[in-house]
Scaffold this motif. Structure first.
Motif, PDB file in Angstrom:
ATOM      1  N   THR B 196      36.692  39.726  47.805  1.00  0.00           N
ATOM      2  CA  THR B 196      35.000  39.896  47.550  1.00  0.00           C
ATOM      3  C   THR B 196      34.977  41.155  47.014  1.00  0.00           C
ATOM      4  OG1 THR B 196      34.981  38.936  49.906  1.00  0.00           O
ATOM      5  CG2 THR B 196      33.010  39.883  48.844  1.00  0.00           C
ATOM      6  N   TYR B 197      33.787  40.950  46.051  1.00  0.00           N
ATOM      7  CA  TYR B 197      33.528  42.166  45.306  1.00  0.00           C
ATOM      8  C   TYR B 197      32.950  43.378  46.390  1.00  0.00           C
ATOM      9  CZ  TYR B 197      31.169  45.394  41.977  1.00  0.00           C
ATOM     10  OH  TYR B 197      30.890  46.383  41.136  1.00  0.00           O
ATOM     11  N   LEU B 435      31.740  36.254  38.645  1.00  0.00           N
ATOM     12  CA  LEU B 435      30.012  36.107  38.520  1.00  0.00           C
ATOM     13  C   LEU B 435      29.330  36.462  39.870  1.00  0.00           C
ATOM     14  CD1 LEU B 435      29.905  33.705  35.523  1.00  0.00           C
ATOM     15  CD2 LEU B 435      29.433  36.293  35.549  1.00  0.00           C
ATOM     16  N   ILE B 436      29.844  35.776  40.792  1.00  0.00           N
ATOM     17  CA  ILE B 436      29.081  35.752  41.872  1.00  0.00           C
ATOM     18  C   ILE B 436      29.565  36.571  43.189  1.00  0.00           C
ATOM     19  CG2 ILE B 436      28.060  33.558  41.432  1.00  0.00           C
ATOM     20  CD1 ILE B 436      29.639  32.282  43.561  1.00  0.00           C
ATOM     21  N   GLY B 437      30.798  37.171  42.883  1.00  0.00           N
ATOM     22  CA  GLY B 437      31.352  38.118  43.767  1.00  0.00           C
ATOM     23  C   GLY B 437      32.103  37.679  45.214  1.00  0.00           C
ATOM     24  N   ILE B 438      32.346  36.464  44.991  1.00  0.00           N
ATOM     25  CA  ILE B 438      33.041  35.560  46.061  1.00  0.00           C
ATOM     26  C   ILE B 438      34.764  35.890  46.196  1.00  0.00           C
ATOM     27  CG2 ILE B 438      31.275  34.286  46.769  1.00  0.00           C
ATOM     28  CD1 ILE B 438      33.112  31.870  45.455  1.00  0.00           C
ATOM     29  N   PRO B 439      35.217  36.081  47.414  1.00  0.00           N
ATOM     30  CA  PRO B 439      36.680  36.068  47.225  1.00  0.00           C
ATOM     31  C   PRO B 439      37.513  34.810  46.915  1.00  0.00           C
ATOM     32  CG  PRO B 439      35.903  35.874  49.604  1.00  0.00           C
ATOM     33  CD  PRO B 439      34.732  35.674  48.792  1.00  0.00           C
ATOM     34  N   ALA B 440      38.559  34.812  46.363  1.00  0.00           N
ATOM     35  CA  ALA B 440      39.201  33.623  45.865  1.00  0.00           C
ATOM     36  C   ALA B 440      40.771  34.032  45.668  1.00  0.00           C
ATOM     37  CB  ALA B 440      38.689  33.210  44.621  1.00  0.00           C
ATOM     38  N   ILE B 441      41.517  33.153  45.930  1.00  0.00           N
ATOM     39  CA  ILE B 441      42.998  33.091  46.111  1.00  0.00           C
ATOM     40  C   ILE B 441      43.684  32.247  45.445  1.00  0.00           C
ATOM     41  CG2 ILE B 441      43.457  32.008  48.243  1.00  0.00           C
ATOM     42  CD1 ILE B 441      45.240  34.316  49.195  1.00  0.00           C
ATOM     43  N   SER B 442      44.982  32.531  44.676  1.00  0.00           N
ATOM     44  CA  SER B 442      45.685  31.265  44.033  1.00  0.00           C
ATOM     45  C   SER B 442      47.110  31.199  44.953  1.00  0.00           C
ATOM     46  CB  SER B 442      46.084  31.731  42.707  1.00  0.00           C
ATOM     47  OG  SER B 442      46.827  30.549  42.237  1.00  0.00           O
ATOM     48  N   VAL B 443      47.539  29.974  45.278  1.00  0.00           N
ATOM     49  CA  VAL B 443      48.514  29.737  46.097  1.00  0.00           C
ATOM     50  C   VAL B 443      49.531  28.802  45.419  1.00  0.00           C
ATOM     51  CG1 VAL B 443      49.400  29.384  48.271  1.00  0.00           C
ATOM     52  CG2 VAL B 443      47.033  29.872  48.059  1.00  0.00           C
ATOM     53  N   PRO B 444      50.843  29.008  45.196  1.00  0.00           N
ATOM     54  CA  PRO B 444      51.315  27.984  44.532  1.00  0.00           C
ATOM     55  C   PRO B 444      51.495  26.635  45.314  1.00  0.00           C
ATOM     56  CG  PRO B 444      52.723  29.944  44.822  1.00  0.00           C
ATOM     57  CD  PRO B 444      51.543  30.204  45.657  1.00  0.00           C
ATOM     58  N   CYS B 445      51.645  25.358  44.762  1.00  0.00           N
ATOM     59  CA  CYS B 445      51.357  24.216  45.522  1.00  0.00           C
ATOM     60  C   CYS B 445      52.425  23.203  44.916  1.00  0.00           C
ATOM     61  CB  CYS B 445      49.967  23.626  45.505  1.00  0.00           C
ATOM     62  SG  CYS B 445      49.335  23.015  43.821  1.00  0.00           S
ATOM     63  N   GLY B 446      53.404  23.622  43.911  1.00  0.00           N
ATOM     64  CA  GLY B 446      54.498  22.836  43.417  1.00  0.00           C
ATOM     65  C   GLY B 446      54.721  23.119  42.142  1.00  0.00           C
ATOM     66  N   LEU B 447      55.767  22.222  41.491  1.00  0.00           N
ATOM     67  CA  LEU B 447      56.300  22.336  40.083  1.00  0.00           C
ATOM     68  C   LEU B 447      55.851  21.382  39.300  1.00  0.00           C
ATOM     69  CD1 LEU B 447      59.597  23.892  40.544  1.00  0.00           C
ATOM     70  CD2 LEU B 447      57.703  25.352  40.088  1.00  0.00           C
ATOM     71  N   SER B 448      55.235  21.808  38.086  1.00  0.00           N
ATOM     72  CA  SER B 448      55.024  20.588  36.891  1.00  0.00           C
ATOM     73  C   SER B 448      55.890  20.857  35.688  1.00  0.00           C
ATOM     74  CB  SER B 448      53.647  20.549  36.594  1.00  0.00           C
ATOM     75  OG  SER B 448      53.421  19.665  35.518  1.00  0.00           O
ATOM     76  N   LYS B 449      56.858  20.195  35.553  1.00  0.00           N
ATOM     77  CA  LYS B 449      57.656  20.302  34.095  1.00  0.00           C
ATOM     78  C   LYS B 449      58.399  21.611  34.523  1.00  0.00           C
ATOM     79  CE  LYS B 449      54.064  17.894  31.339  1.00  0.00           C
ATOM     80  NZ  LYS B 449      52.844  18.422  32.196  1.00  0.00           N
ATOM     81  N   GLY B 450      58.660  21.887  35.690  1.00  0.00           N
ATOM     82  CA  GLY B 450      59.626  23.228  35.799  1.00  0.00           C
ATOM     83  C   GLY B 450      58.730  24.385  35.945  1.00  0.00           C
ATOM     84  N   LEU B 451      57.457  24.369  35.832  1.00  0.00           N
ATOM     85  CA  LEU B 451      56.523  25.538  35.716  1.00  0.00           C
ATOM     86  C   LEU B 451      55.544  25.457  37.214  1.00  0.00           C
ATOM     87  CD1 LEU B 451      55.813  25.737  32.018  1.00  0.00           C
ATOM     88  CD2 LEU B 451      57.253  27.587  33.555  1.00  0.00           C
ATOM     89  N   PRO B 452      55.244  26.605  37.536  1.00  0.00           N
ATOM     90  CA  PRO B 452      54.609  26.435  38.796  1.00  0.00           C
ATOM     91  C   PRO B 452      52.939  26.133  38.640  1.00  0.00           C
ATOM     92  CG  PRO B 452      55.615  28.666  38.605  1.00  0.00           C
ATOM     93  CD  PRO B 452      55.667  27.877  37.367  1.00  0.00           C
ATOM     94  N   VAL B 453      52.369  25.605  39.744  1.00  0.00           N
ATOM     95  CA  VAL B 453      51.098  25.017  39.638  1.00  0.00           C
ATOM     96  C   VAL B 453      50.346  25.803  40.823  1.00  0.00           C
ATOM     97  CG1 VAL B 453      49.406  23.326  40.196  1.00  0.00           C
ATOM     98  CG2 VAL B 453      51.408  22.813  38.991  1.00  0.00           C
ATOM     99  N   ALA B 458      38.420  29.378  47.188  1.00  0.00           N
ATOM    100  CA  ALA B 458      37.309  30.353  47.171  1.00  0.00           C
ATOM    101  C   ALA B 458      36.495  30.160  48.574  1.00  0.00           C
ATOM    102  CB  ALA B 458      36.548  30.156  46.218  1.00  0.00           C
ATOM    103  N   ALA B 459      35.975  31.320  48.983  1.00  0.00           N
ATOM    104  CA  ALA B 459      35.076  31.377  50.528  1.00  0.00           C
ATOM    105  C   ALA B 459      33.942  32.207  50.085  1.00  0.00           C
ATOM    106  CB  ALA B 459      36.020  31.939  51.425  1.00  0.00           C
ATOM    107  N   ARG B 460      32.952  32.075  51.257  1.00  0.00           N
ATOM    108  CA  ARG B 460      31.816  32.915  51.139  1.00  0.00           C
ATOM    109  C   ARG B 460      32.252  34.585  50.900  1.00  0.00           C
ATOM    110  NH1 ARG B 460      31.239  29.618  55.642  1.00  0.00           N
ATOM    111  NH2 ARG B 460      29.899  27.683  55.327  1.00  0.00           N
ATOM    112  N   ALA B 461      31.341  35.364  50.376  1.00  0.00           N
ATOM    113  CA  ALA B 461      31.443  36.461  50.113  1.00  0.00           C
ATOM    114  C   ALA B 461      31.937  37.475  51.625  1.00  0.00           C
ATOM    115  CB  ALA B 461      30.109  37.360  49.772  1.00  0.00           C
ATOM    116  N   PHE B 462      32.752  37.990  51.759  1.00  0.00           N
ATOM    117  CA  PHE B 462      33.375  38.833  52.798  1.00  0.00           C
ATOM    118  C   PHE B 462      34.238  37.882  53.891  1.00  0.00           C
ATOM    119  CE2 PHE B 462      30.080  41.517  51.094  1.00  0.00           C
ATOM    120  CZ  PHE B 462      30.973  42.465  50.880  1.00  0.00           C
ATOM    121  N   ASP B 463      34.246  36.393  53.461  1.00  0.00           N
ATOM    122  CA  ASP B 463      35.081  35.585  54.462  1.00  0.00           C
ATOM    123  C   ASP B 463      36.460  35.546  53.906  1.00  0.00           C
ATOM    124  OD1 ASP B 463      35.610  34.223  56.616  1.00  0.00           O
ATOM    125  OD2 ASP B 463      34.443  32.186  55.919  1.00  0.00           O
TER     126      ASP B 463
END
Lengths: 100, 489
Positions: B196-197, B435-453, B458-463
């Motif tokens: 979160t910002y 732009l709106i300051g909320i927290p967000a995370i990227s988590v790997p969920c698999g491979l496509s053509k040998g490359l990660p996806v 995203a969640a509410r600010a400070f959650d």
């Protein structure tokens, strides 16, 4: 809209950048493309909406005025590209080129 | 299993039990780096001597703890990497730019102070001044994706993402102004969090877009990222935008599960331009969340695809003003040939900045200049408000929003450098969180053509608690935790 060479030179002056003729033409074209893309913001209705300058709407964060140690003069000067003793050395600011 | 493959949690446990020492862990990662860095080129600077000293000190602390002394914090002795726009006292901080090629900060960023007990391996490569999505804008050459060295690692924090992916370090820090942590995390198959910002102090982070920038961690598991987040978050009197709210126990949240959690799927995120394989992998992961007890709800963010345009106006406006400080007078490059101060500034800035940085300074200067301010800059900020209102509405119906992190897997070098807009499109899903300051995370969920996806949550600010609970569940479903990039062997 159309940003031309003169407009690029005007913005460059404001931004303290300089471009040759070739680069000016390139930047004019690229800025035009980007501005063409962002023009689609006009499609979003924003009537009555207040500009959101900052995600977290804090107001006037204050702290007590307690003196703490800051950078020393030497630390402040350590990255100076040019210095003279304990000063940053800069080129002339006033135009009096007839003097030494 | 070699020590360089250990995650943050596993290493902390090994240190505590005396199975391995920080110096042994360091030797293992240094050997790994020596073997692969020539190919990956994730670092702009390594400090082996400093790292050995820090590790030896940490050896002593863990040893003392086992003899009944005070237990040091979990990250003590842990090797890590900082993005090269985070100031390190006495260690060059270049921002990937010729402008700061010789800049040695006289102070530490707050995050560097907070990690003082950990072992700094070096500073990682990045797009110049964090402007880019592939590290191709680094003045010192690009970093390669450890999964396939013909592909970009993403950016701008591409060096940090590659370090963690390649097994050079169990964690790294990056900065995220429009997706610069989450996009490279997605492309390199690691976890990347934009808090979160206001959660993490920006003191000592070289500013790009001050209302958008946030520092966050990369790690090879969600729980590892949680541990790093807890170590770096919290109020800092040196950053007046940092929040005084208490930092939640996000590590605990990782085992909470998603039972009863409402996960929102914005229909706009699954429309045109999304690679079908990326879409399928993300949907599969979402369905697994449903199997674990989450409720999947459709939400609508009708203006979200305008976020990119609003961002490029707001961010470049802020950047043009932030980068005005590079005038060649107090630090950084200076053209010493100029006769007067204005031409010295112009020549210095024209030589010191690369193409993309100049392009953004020009755009930002233009939209802030008389006559255009209202039409561009102010309009962008009003759209920013519309976006916030739409997200608020969506978060009334759900606790977290899920979707792809990027529309496609890692692209090839040179593919997008000719067309700035095509490069910008890589950040279409990540930009709104800034732009709106909320927290967000990227988590790997698999491979496509040998490359990660990557899947983005995203969640509410400070959650961040909800964010980590959901992210850990995605990870349990994908079985991706701890994976090291495959190509660079």
């Amino acid at each position: 809209m159309g940003i031309g060479r003169d407009e690029v030179m005007r913005i460059a002056e404001l931004a303290r950048l300089e471009f040759g003729e070739e680069d000016a033409a390139k930047y004019a074209k690229e800025l035009d493309l980007i501005l063409g893309y962002v023009a689609k913001l006009e499609e979003v209705g924003t009537e009555g909406k207040e500009a959101l300058t900052h995600a977290q709407e804090l107001v006037n964060v204050m702290r007590d005025d307690v003196p703490v140690e800051g950078l020393s003069q030497e630390q402040a000067l350590m990255n100076a590209p040019a210095r003279k003793g304990e000063f940053f050395l800069v080129p002339r600011i006033m135009d009096n080129s007839d003097e030494d | 299993m070699e020590l360089y493959e250990f995650g943050v949690g596993q290493l902390a446990e090994a240190f505590e039990k005396g199975i391995a020492s920080p110096s042994e862990a360091l030797s293992s990662v240094l050997e790994r780096i020596a073997g692969l860095e020539g190919e990956v080129r994730a670092f702009l600077l390594t400090d082996e001597e400093g790292a050995r000293k820090a590790a030896a000190k940490a050896d002593g602390l863990w040893l003392a703890a086992r003899k009944g002394g005070t237990k040091p914090s979990a990250l003590t002795g842990m090797p890590f990497v900082l993005k090269d726009n985070i100031c390190t006292k006495g260690t060059r901080t270049s921002c990937g730019s010729r402008m700061l090629e010789n800049f040695v900060p006289p102070y530490d960023a707050t995050v560097a102070v907070k990690l003082a007990g950990s072992v700094l391996l070096g500073k990682s490569n990045m797009d110049e001044f964090a402007m880019g999505s592939s590290t191709e804008n680094s003045a010192f050459g690009p970093t390669k994706n450890p999964w396939d060295t013909r592909a970009v690692p993403g950016g701008s924090s591409g060096g940090s993402a590659a370090c963690v992916s390649a097994g050079f370090a169990p964690f790294a820090l990056g900065s995220d102004t429009g997706g610069s942590i989450r996009q490279p995390a997605s492309l390199c198959g690691v976890v990347g969090l934009k808090p979160t910002y206001g959660r993490v102090s920006r003191y000592g982070l070289v500013a790009f877009g001050s209302s958008l920038d946030q520092i966050g961690p990369f790690a090879r598991s969600v729980e590892d990222a949680a541990m790093v987040f807890e170590a770096i978050a919290g109020h800092d009197p040196k950053d007046s935008t940092s929040s005084p709210r208490p930092v939640p126990d996000v590590r605990k949240a990782c085992s909470k599960g998603v039972k009863g959690m409402r996960i929102g799927l914005p229909k706009e995120y699954f429309a045109n331009g999304l690679d079908p394989e990326v879409r399928d992998l993300v949907m599969k992961a979402v369905l697994r969340l449903k199997d674990e007890g989450a409720e999947i709800v459709e939400v609508s963010l009708p203006s979200s695809m305008y976020g990119l345009a609003a961002y490029y106006l707001a961010a470049t406006a802020e950047a043009s003003s932030n980068l005005a400080r590079f005038d060649g007078i107090r630090y950084g490059l200076r053209d010493l040939g100029a006769k007067d101060v204005v031409s010295a500034m112009k020549r210095t800035r024209s030589q010191g900045f690369g193409d993309e940085v100049k392009r953004r300074i020009m755009l930002g200067t233009y939209v802030l200049s008389a006559g255009y301010y209202e039409a561009y800059y102010n309009k962008a900020l009003k759209v920013r408000r519309v976006l916030k209102d739409e997200f608020d509405e969506a978060f009334a119906k759900c606790d977290a929003i899920a979707g792809p992190t990027t529309p496609e897997v890692a692209f090839r070098f040179g593919e997008r450098t000719e067309h700035p807009l095509s490069m910008y499109m890589s950040d279409i899903y990540t930009i709104t969180a800034n732009l709106i300051g909320i927290p967000a995370i990227s988590v790997p969920c698999g491979l496509s053509k040998g490359l990660p996806v990557g899947l983005q949550l995203a969640a509410r600010a400070f959650d961040e608690e909800t964010l980590f609970a959901a992210a850990a569940e995605v990870e349990r479903g994908s079985g991706f935790a701890g994976r090291i990039g495959g190509g660079a062997r």
